[in-house]
Scaffold this motif. Structure first.
Motif, PDB file in Angstrom:
ATOM      1  N   VAL A  54      13.558   2.731 -12.619  1.00  0.00           N
ATOM      2  CA  VAL A  54      12.441   1.938 -13.135  1.00  0.00           C
ATOM      3  C   VAL A  54      12.894   1.099 -14.318  1.00  0.00           C
ATOM      4  O   VAL A  54      12.631  -0.109 -14.382  1.00  0.00           O
ATOM      5  CB  VAL A  54      11.265   2.845 -13.537  1.00  0.00           C
ATOM      6  N   ARG A  55      13.600   1.707 -15.265  1.00  0.00           N
ATOM      7  CA  ARG A  55      14.062   0.960 -16.442  1.00  0.00           C
ATOM      8  C   ARG A  55      15.002  -0.163 -16.042  1.00  0.00           C
ATOM      9  O   ARG A  55      14.952  -1.272 -16.587  1.00  0.00           O
ATOM     10  CB  ARG A  55      14.746   1.911 -17.433  1.00  0.00           C
ATOM     11  N   SER A  56      15.882   0.112 -15.072  1.00  0.00           N
ATOM     12  CA  SER A  56      16.832  -0.897 -14.625  1.00  0.00           C
ATOM     13  C   SER A  56      16.120  -2.063 -13.938  1.00  0.00           C
ATOM     14  O   SER A  56      16.394  -3.237 -14.219  1.00  0.00           O
ATOM     15  CB  SER A  56      17.842  -0.251 -13.660  1.00  0.00           C
ATOM     16  N   GLY A  78       0.805  -1.218   0.000  1.00  0.00           N
ATOM     17  CA  GLY A  78       0.000   0.000   0.000  1.00  0.00           C
ATOM     18  C   GLY A  78       0.837   1.267   0.000  1.00  0.00           C
ATOM     19  O   GLY A  78       0.338   2.350  -0.315  1.00  0.00           O
ATOM     20  N   ARG A  79       2.107   1.108   0.361  1.00  0.00           N
ATOM     21  CA  ARG A  79       3.006   2.270   0.298  1.00  0.00           C
ATOM     22  C   ARG A  79       3.346   2.574  -1.158  1.00  0.00           C
ATOM     23  O   ARG A  79       3.561   1.670  -1.957  1.00  0.00           O
ATOM     24  CB  ARG A  79       4.300   1.977   1.057  1.00  0.00           C
ATOM     25  N   LEU A 126       6.780  -4.220  -6.796  1.00  0.00           N
ATOM     26  CA  LEU A 126       7.485  -2.961  -6.524  1.00  0.00           C
ATOM     27  C   LEU A 126       7.268  -1.984  -7.665  1.00  0.00           C
ATOM     28  O   LEU A 126       6.981  -0.792  -7.435  1.00  0.00           O
ATOM     29  CB  LEU A 126       8.981  -3.230  -6.331  1.00  0.00           C
ATOM     30  N   LEU A 127       7.406  -2.457  -8.892  1.00  0.00           N
ATOM     31  CA  LEU A 127       7.157  -1.594 -10.048  1.00  0.00           C
ATOM     32  C   LEU A 127       5.714  -1.104 -10.037  1.00  0.00           C
ATOM     33  O   LEU A 127       5.438   0.072 -10.326  1.00  0.00           O
ATOM     34  CB  LEU A 127       7.456  -2.345 -11.344  1.00  0.00           C
ATOM     35  N   GLY A 128       4.786  -1.997  -9.694  1.00  0.00           N
ATOM     36  CA  GLY A 128       3.392  -1.591  -9.623  1.00  0.00           C
ATOM     37  C   GLY A 128       3.175  -0.507  -8.584  1.00  0.00           C
ATOM     38  O   GLY A 128       2.393   0.430  -8.805  1.00  0.00           O
ATOM     39  N   ALA A 129       3.854  -0.594  -7.444  1.00  0.00           N
ATOM     40  CA  ALA A 129       3.729   0.426  -6.405  1.00  0.00           C
ATOM     41  C   ALA A 129       4.299   1.763  -6.864  1.00  0.00           C
ATOM     42  O   ALA A 129       3.931   2.823  -6.339  1.00  0.00           O
ATOM     43  CB  ALA A 129       4.448  -0.033  -5.139  1.00  0.00           C
TER      44      ALA A 129
END
Length: 258
Positions: free
Chosen positions: A35-37, A25-26, A85-88
């Motif tokens: 992000v790309r990495s 949720g954070r 993590l990417l989704g967050a």
């Protein structure tokens, strides 16, 4: 030897279940280069391990095969954690990346021992990469996810060392410089590719390309010594990964982080 590794993987899986997931949720705030990495590393973690499992099955050691299945499950969990993590961070995953496709092709075209040598290169690079992710940014969610993955990778290295040490046990000492040299070429080539491809993210994390290659090489040295030395292995069914890897990799990491 590998029944102890099965127990170790199972114990860590039970601890993960008990601890639960990070708090998704954070919101994660990640720089575009990060992000790309992470997207590229996520594709590398996201595989079914079919080739490795098939070769492990042909090796005829049922305990080792069971341990490999649990190892593959941990790698798939890493892919899941990175995806979430990417989704967050409001970012999608990607279908693939050329570097991962080349790496997978090389691995699958080899026998078990050579596939594990190639896989070990990825594991050593992952040690430095996830350490940089954990320590280089202030985002709490990124720090937690990278720390969890790093803890797993630190166990994966001695696990693979055990199998590779066993695989090289019958190779005379005089012949071992040949695979050692080839392994160094593979490690340095892969480290340079990652340093170039992920350079903007590494700079964001406070790691230069040159430092990444240097640090990865330092982490690789105890692995090479553990696998290709000729010291007798303790014949026991307790978890006893190559002692030099267990002792020397933390020392190498300490020299990197100081």
């Amino acid at each position: 030897m590998f029944t102890a590794w099965v127990r170790s993987f199972e114990e860590h899986a039970a601890r993960r279940r008990a601890a639960g997931d990070p708090d998704w949720g954070r919101t994660a705030r990640l720089d575009a280069a990060l992000v790309r990495s992470i997207q590229r590393f996520q594709t590398g973690e996201d595989g079914d391990g079919a080739s490795l499992l098939a070769k492990s099955a042909r090796a005829g050691d049922l305990a080792y095969l069971a341990a490999v299945r649990l190892f593959v499950a941990e790698e798939q969990n890493h892919a899941r954690l990175l995806r979430l993590l990417l989704g967050a961070a409001g970012a999608p995953t990607i279908d693939g990346h050329w570097s991962d496709r080349v790496f997978v092709w090389v691995r699958r075209s080899l026998g078990l021992r050579l596939e594990l040598m190639t896989l070990m290169v990825a594991e050593v690079i992952a040690l430095r990469y996830y350490e940089a992710l954990r320590d280089g940014e202030a985002d709490p969610l990124l720090t937690e996810v990278a720390g969890r993955i790093l803890d797993d990778e630190r166990r994966h290295v001695p696990f693979h060392c055990d199998r590779l040490w066993q695989g090289f046990a019958g190779v005379p000492r005089v012949l071992r410089p040949v695979p050692a040299a080839a392994w160094w070429v593979l490690l340095l080539g892969a480290a340079v590719v990652v340093a170039l491809d992920h350079g903007p993210a590494l700079r964001r994390l406070g790691v230069t390309r040159r430092a990444f290659v240097r640090d990865t090489s330092a982490l690789f040295r105890p692995v090479l010594a553990a696998v290709l030395n000729t010291a007798p292995r303790v014949a026991t069914d307790t978890l006893n990964p190559r002692r030099d890897v267990v002792e020397e990799i933390p020392k190498a990491e300490a020299r990197i982080t100081v």
